[in-house]
Structure formats: structure tokens, C-alpha cells
Design an enzyme around this catalytic site. Structure first.
Site, PDB file in Angstrom:
ATOM      1  N   TYR A  55     -37.707  47.872  -1.921  1.00 56.93           N
ATOM      2  CA  TYR A  55     -37.667  48.630  -3.174  1.00 56.93           C
ATOM      3  C   TYR A  55     -38.045  47.724  -4.342  1.00 56.93           C
ATOM      4  CZ  TYR A  55     -34.685  52.039  -0.702  1.00 56.93           C
ATOM      5  OH  TYR A  55     -34.172  52.968   0.171  1.00 56.93           O
ATOM      6  N   HIS A 125     -25.660  50.884   1.657  1.00 56.62           N
ATOM      7  CA  HIS A 125     -26.941  51.141   2.309  1.00 56.62           C
ATOM      8  C   HIS A 125     -26.866  51.064   3.835  1.00 56.62           C
ATOM      9  CE1 HIS A 125     -31.552  50.586   1.513  1.00 56.62           C
ATOM     10  NE2 HIS A 125     -31.282  51.715   2.121  1.00 56.62           N
TER      11      HIS A 125
END
Length: 132
Positions: A55, A125
């Protein structure tokens, strides 16, 4: 650990997640332009992670800042990613720190990257190893 970070997230808002969020993984150098396109298309929920391996949170933050939309009209969620999911050369927190401190550092990095003073949601996550 998540409780301490949650207090730093969205104490000032009661935003509900929209029915669908725009995911920002694997966009690389196109992250900013693609997030802007998603916002122009009507997305108001953005999903990202403090995981430089997959990301580009700073590019997401640039898109949010230049979109012309009010932060209060957006739902922004990010994720704390444990060490096993991180690129060891680009850690957003101190690898030697306790998990609670890693989460705090990750949230602080996300707030800087996203150019905001709050998050609407913080997710774990991936699973953490057992601590017995």
C-alpha cells in the site's frame, strides 16, 4: 493493544461505513490518481493499510487532500499489519517494540500518511502469533 490504538482513532466521529469501500492495495505509483477516480465516481469509503509492501498510504492521503471533499464526508479505514506481513526494509514501526507500541506507531504513521487527525476504523490486518 488494539484498545489503546482504538482510542486514537475515531473518538470524535460516529461515521458508519458505506456499503462498499475502495481498496487501495497494489496500486503503486497510480494510487493517487486511482483513489481520485474512485472518489469522483462516488466512493466515500477508502480502505488502506500501514503496510508499505503493498500500500502507498501517503498517496492515498494526497488524493484525499486534493479531492476537494471534506474529511467528515469520508470513511477512512486502515490496518495494523504485524511483522510477518511487512517488508523488513520498510517497517512503519519499531520491530523490537512490544505489539501495543507497534500499533501506536503504526496509527501515528497512518495519520501522517493520510493527512488526517482521525481514522474511522482500525483493523488488524492478519493474525498475531500466540503469546502464552
Amino acid at each position: 493493544a488494539a484498545t489503546a490504538a482504538a482510542a486514537s482513532t475515531s473518538a470524535s466521529t460516529t461515521a458508519s461505513p458505506p456499503p462498499i469501500l475502495y481498496g487501495t492495495a497494489w496500486k503503486r505509483e497510480r494510487t493517487c490518481e486511482l483513489v481520485l477516480a474512485a472518489l469522483r465516481a462516488g466512493f466515500r469509503g477508502i480502505d488502506t493499510a500501514c503496510q508499505p509492501k503493498h500500500y502507498d498510504e501517503a498517496a492515498v492521503g494526497a488524493a484525499l487532500e486534493t479531492s476537494g471533499l471534506r474529511r467528515a464526508d469520508l470513511y477512512v479505514q486502515t490496518k495494523y499489519t504485524p511483522l510477518a506481513g511487512q517488508d523488513p526494509d520498510r517497517l512503519p514501526y519499531d520491530a523490537a517494540a512490544e505489539v501495543e507500541e507497534q500499533v501506536k506507531q503504526s496509527v501515528a504513521a497512518s495519520l501522517r500518511n493520510l493527512r488526517t487527525d482521525y481514522l474511522d476504523c482500525l483493523l488488524l490486518h492478519s493474525p498475531l502469533p500466540s503469546h502464552e
